[in-house]
Design a protein around this motif. Structure first.
Motif, PDB file in Angstrom:
ATOM      1  N   THR A  47      40.430  48.746  38.459  1.00 11.90           N
ATOM      2  CA  THR A  47      40.874  47.811  37.430  1.00 11.90           C
ATOM      3  C   THR A  47      41.837  48.470  36.450  1.00 11.90           C
ATOM      4  O   THR A  47      42.811  47.853  36.026  1.00 11.90           O
ATOM      5  CB  THR A  47      39.660  47.234  36.676  1.00 11.90           C
ATOM      6  N   THR A  58      34.979  46.357  36.898  1.00 11.62           N
ATOM      7  CA  THR A  58      35.682  45.086  37.030  1.00 11.62           C
ATOM      8  C   THR A  58      36.328  44.732  35.703  1.00 11.62           C
ATOM      9  O   THR A  58      36.166  45.442  34.708  1.00 11.62           O
ATOM     10  CB  THR A  58      34.717  43.949  37.419  1.00 11.62           C
ATOM     11  N   ALA A  76      35.558  44.600  42.228  1.00  9.10           N
ATOM     12  CA  ALA A  76      35.454  45.988  41.761  1.00  9.10           C
ATOM     13  C   ALA A  76      36.354  46.881  42.601  1.00  9.10           C
ATOM     14  O   ALA A  76      36.478  46.706  43.811  1.00  9.10           O
ATOM     15  CB  ALA A  76      34.018  46.465  41.852  1.00  9.10           C
TER      16      ALA A  76
END
Length: 149
Positions: A97, A50, A44
Motif C-alpha cells: 500500500t 491495506t 493487502a
C-alpha cells in the motif's frame, strides 16, 4: 499541483527540486482518495497492510523515510488469477500500500507537468481519454476519400 500545471506551459521554465513534492502530505491525501476509489484498493500487499491502516502518522513515516533516503519499495506479492473464458491463470503483482501511495503521488506530479502540453489528438493512457474517445474523434473529423484502383 496547480503550480506544476501552470509552469508546464512555459517553455523557458526548468523544474528544479521536484523530489521535494514528495514531502507534501496533502499530495498523499489526494493519492489516498484516488486509490481508495478502485475495486482492489483494500487488497493487502507483500507487507500485509491495506488502505484501512492508513493514517497521518503512516504518511509522515513514509515522508520521513523519503527525506532521509531510507525508503525501500517492497517486492510485489505475486498472485495468479483466472482469465475470463479460460481455465488458464495469469500472474498479477500486488504492490504494498505504501508503494501504491508513492506511485500515485509520482503519477499525479508527472501528469500535472506533462498533461497540459500533450496534443488534443493524443488519447492513449490519458485522463478522461480512451480508445472510445479516439474513435469518436475519428468519427467526427474523418473526411471521405476516394480511392482509384
Amino acid at each position: 499541483m496547480k503550480s506544476l500545471e501552470e509552469q508546464s506551459c512555459n517553455k523557458e521554465y526548468k523544474y528544479e527540486r521536484l523530489y521535494r513534492n514528495l514531502y507534501n502530505p496533502e499530495f498523499y491525501l489526494l493519492a489516498y482518495n484516488n486509490i481508495a476509489k478502485s475495486q482492489g484498493s483494500m487488497t493487502a500487499g507483500a507487507d500485509g497492510l491495506t488502505l484501512d491502516d492508513m493514517s497521518m502518522a503512516r504518511i509522515n513515516k513514509i515522508i520521513s523515510s523519503l527525506k532521509n533516503h531510507s525508503y525501500q519499495p517492497n517486492p510485489a506479492r505475486r498472485e495468479y488469477i483466472t482469465k475470463k473464458n479460460s481455465d488458464k491463470k495469469r500472474p498479477l503483482g500486488i504492490p504494498s500500500t505504501d508503494d501504491k501511495l508513492i506511485q500515485e503521488v509520482v503519477r499525479m506530479i508527472l501528469e500535472a507537468m506533462y498533461e497540459p502540453t500533450f496534443s488534443d489528438k493524443s488519447h492513449g493512457f490519458r485522463p478522461k481519454r480512451s480508445c472510445h474517445t479516439a474513435l469518436l474523434s475519428v468519427k467526427a473529423n474523418f473526411q471521405r476519400c476516394k480511392v482509384d484502383y
